[in-house]
Scaffold this active site. Structure first.
Site: not given
Length: 423
Positions: A263, A350, A391
RNA sequence: GGACGAGUGGCGGAGUGGUUGAACGCGGCGGUCUUGAAAACCGCAGGCGCCGAAAGGCGCUCGUAGGUUCGAAUCCUACCUCGUCCGCCA
């Protein structure tokens, strides 16, 4: 892509539901209707001419077959054909315009989506576990990881620039073990079929799942623009069945896939950029369902439960939030986010986003099933991270760090990781 | 990357300019027969769109997009995909 028939039937209802997403979400609706009307008018006109042409051509064929002249029938046919070609051109133009407009309109939020203007309005649905208590000040993963030599941001920047990480030694092994274990877990306990898809996809696939045409600037593309690096496994995996008509009995199709995700994160510079939290490349195990419309909302609960099970098995404190109409993604009708607690950073991160797209993506990619009545209908598609690495890695090392700067390896992944302790 | 060949319905496979959305075979569905099944026989069956309350009608669709023609599955061009050979290569 919204169903044009629905827009035609209830334009105000559609507009109202889109507007719950916020200002501008219904832009293009009026133009779509305009184009649709123009398109249908042109089609009516040109099809009448084509029917005439077909009748006459057939008759010409019959006469020629019998050796009779057909000159008077052929007279004027050229003009008719030219007129048809002209109308066809106009129709194609309007059609393309309508298509583009439609592709840029977001999905209708689910009827019972919590209403809200942005992320602050997302309700917390549930919380699992408690924040880990420490009798020392927990380090964040950057400090901890560099101390242990399992994370190396300096080299990564040298090799690739900012937004990349190098995992070393036990760090690399932990990353690999987590991927391995999650795939085994979902295929073994949750009934998913593992797929290992391409990491480069063509434009049509990106349009199918909704990344394009609207979010081009977020994607990495090859130089000629013909291929795109996958921003998520959702793209290659959901498109596995594009342009297919599945048997009703084939549903649901459930896939689990590991891919790296690429990304550009354009416009997010400076936001949660410390350490591994926001990368240009990260690993993820993705869960994808192709489901019957009647069952998709229930499927979302199940799918999300599978993602939650990963965090539970790893003993990580997390909360589940439901995205409100103002925060939900472009293609999603309903969405849960799972946020895991990172004690070193002192924040929730998240690690999973579980969405039901209903028929939004399926329409874009021509993914249908044959219903019991013999009619073809768009499938519903869902996906959720199960879960996203980087994460998860953060939460895990920060949660399981010891006072002397080591990391305990959670029971669940010891068999694949191979040892109980890092450091 | 280069050369050649090929892409037709769920599958196989006819069809090289005219009444072909497409012979034939397999598979699928319904029926006859049978206690049941099989076999045999009969019949039905692609997708998309437009009009229509519906029944139905019409249009488009033979890899995709253009072109030639009164008319294209059939001729021409480009692209995509597959195959074979050559080159390169983990």
């Amino acid at each position: 892509m919204l169903d044009i028939a629905l827009i035609r039937k209830d334009p105000d209802g559609v507009r109202q539901r889109l507007l719950t997403r916020g200002q501008g979400a219904a832009d293009g609706l009026a133009k779509v209707l305009e184009a649709d009307e123009e398109r249908r008018k042109l089609i009516g006109e040109v099809e009448k001419l084509k029917a005439e042409r077909n009748t006459i051509s057939k008759e010409i064929g019959v006469r020629k077959g019998q050796g009779q002249p057909a000159d008077e029938l052929m007279a004027g046919m050229k003009e008719k054909s030219d007129r048809i070609a002209e109308l066809d051109r106009l129709t194609a133009e309007v059609e393309a315009r309508q298509e583009t407009l439609l592709l840029n309109i977001p999905n209708l939020p689910w009827e019972d989506c919590p209403k809200g203007g942005g992320s602050a309005d997302n309700p917390v649905v549930s919380t699992w576990g408690n924040p880990k208590k420490f009798d020392f000040k927990p380090l964040d993963h950057v400090t901890l990881g560099e101390k242990l030599g399992i994370l190396d941001f300096t080299s990564a920047a040298k090799v690739s620039g900012s937004g990349f990480a190098v995992y070393r030694g036990a760090g690399a092994k932990l990353e690999r073990a987590l991927i391995h274990w999650m795939l085994n877990f979902h295929t073994g306990s949750h009934g998913y079929t593992e797929v290992s898809p391409p990491f480069l996809v063509r434009e049509a696939s990106m349009v199918g799942t909704g990344q394009l045409p609207k979010f081009r600037e977020d994607m990495y593309a090859t130089e000629g623009g013909e291929l795109f690096l996958v921003p998520t496994a959702e793209v290659p995996v959901t498109n596995l069945h594009r342009e297919e008509i599945l048997a009703e009995g084939d549903l649901p199709k459930k896939y689990a896939a590991y891919t790296p995700c690429f990304r550009r994160e354009a416009g997010s510079a400076g936001k949660e950029t410390r350490g591994l939290a926001r990368m240009h490349q990260f690993d993820k195990v993705e869960l994808v369902w192709i489901e019957h419309p009647d069952r998709s909302m229930q499927a979302l609960e199940t799918l999300c439960g599978h993602a939650e099970a990963v965090l539970q098995k790893l003993g990580l404190h997390y909360r589940k939030i439901e995205l409100c109409t103002g925060d939900i993604g472009f293609g999603a009708a309903r969405c849960y986010d799972l946020e895991v607690w990172a004690p070193g950073m002192g924040q929730f991160l998240e690690v999973s986003s579980c969405s039901n797209f209903r028929d939004f993506q399926a329409r874009r990619m021509g993914l249908r099933f044959k219903g019991a009545d013999g009619k073809n209908r768009a499938c519903h598609t869902l996906n959720g991270s199960g879960t996203a690495l980087a994460r998860l890695f953060i939460a895990l090392v920060e949660t399981y760090q010891t006072k002397d700067g080591k990391i305990e390896v959670p029971e669940a992944i010891r068999p694949v990781f191979g040892s109980p302790l890092i450091g």
